[in-house]
Enzyme design. Structure first.
Site, short mmCIF file in Angstrom:
data_model
loop_
_atom_site.label_atom_id
_atom_site.label_comp_id
_atom_site.label_asym_id
_atom_site.label_seq_id
_atom_site.Cartn_x
_atom_site.Cartn_y
_atom_site.Cartn_z
N CYS A 1 42.71 12.02 40.62
CA CYS A 1 42.84 12.09 41.96
C CYS A 1 42.68 10.72 42.51
CB CYS A 1 41.76 13.20 42.60
SG CYS A 1 42.19 13.86 44.15
N HIS B 1 42.89 18.17 39.39
CA HIS B 1 41.49 17.81 38.81
C HIS B 1 41.49 18.81 37.90
CE1 HIS B 1 39.44 15.63 41.86
NE2 HIS B 1 40.22 16.11 42.91
N GLU C 1 39.03 18.61 35.87
CA GLU C 1 37.71 19.14 35.39
C GLU C 1 37.25 20.36 36.25
OE1 GLU C 1 37.24 16.56 38.99
OE2 GLU C 1 38.52 17.00 37.47
#
Length: 214
Positions: A95, A185, A187
């Site tokens: 990002c 993202h 994660e």
């Protein structure tokens, strides 16, 4: 295997941290690494990383900050990266980290003309992405969590787009042989809350990045 250096450029919001930990915790967990295998440098608190001793890979996190704000710590990290990208070390920007890499390497970043992309989104690999050593571990069509207002408006010279969707023309980019950026993202899980890496493609991507780094 060397350690993963996480360049932490900001924190997740409090509700996400309470439910599943901050971004550096989730990155390490989904990558299959113990805390002993990870070094975290909180650059947004003016702790600029310097030494790469024992480091085999770098991940630059997302951030509430904007690249175009040119905050002092952000400028310093960008200058630091200009030297690091010349080294034979694997780098992944997520990002804000993706945008910072693009900016550092000669591209441009600004607010997205369509506004904000938020939540679970569908993304498609390009033909280059299907052949890429990192992105090719993902299906041709996959879902991921996104939350961004800014975007890479101009790619650096020789950058290759590896994934895109109807909103974002460069959801994943190869900036070099071992340098990648993803606007989404990895994660986060599909709903951005529950820590269930087996249900998200993000864990697959992060583990492959660590494998490539060696």
């Amino acid at each position: 295997m060397g350690k993963l250096l996480i360049i932490k450029t900001g924190s997740s919001n409090k509700s996400v941290i309470q439910r599943c930990g901050d971004c550096d915790f989730r990155i390490a967990k989904y990558a299959g690494l113990s805390r002993e295998d990870v070094i975290v440098s909180c650059v947004y608190k003016n702790s600029i990383p310097i030494s790469l001793d024992g480091v085999s890979s770098i991940i630059i996190t997302g951030s509430p900050a904007m690249v175009t704000d040119k905050e002092p710590w952000c400028v310093e990290v960008s200058n630091w990266l200009k030297d690091i990208v010349q080294k034979d070390i694997a780098i992944l920007g997520i990002c804000f980290g993706h945008q910072l890499l693009a900016h550092t390497l000669g591209g441009s970043v600004d607010y997205h003309k369509l506004g904000e992309e938020k939540g679970e989104v569908d993304i498609q690999l390009t033909e280059e992405g299907k052949k890429d050593p990192l992105l090719s571990v993902l299906p041709a069509d996959f879902s991921a969590h996104a939350f961004h207002k800014q975007t890479v408006t101009k790619l650096p010279y020789n950058a290759k787009v590896l994934a895109r969707n109807h909103f974002e023309s460069s959801h994943a980019v190869a900036f070099g042989n071992k340098i990648w950026g993803v606007q989404f993202h990895p994660e986060y899980t599909d709903d951005g809350v529950n820590v269930q890496p087996e249900k998200t493609y993000g864990a697959r991507l992060l583990k492959q990045f660590v494998k490539i780094a060696g």
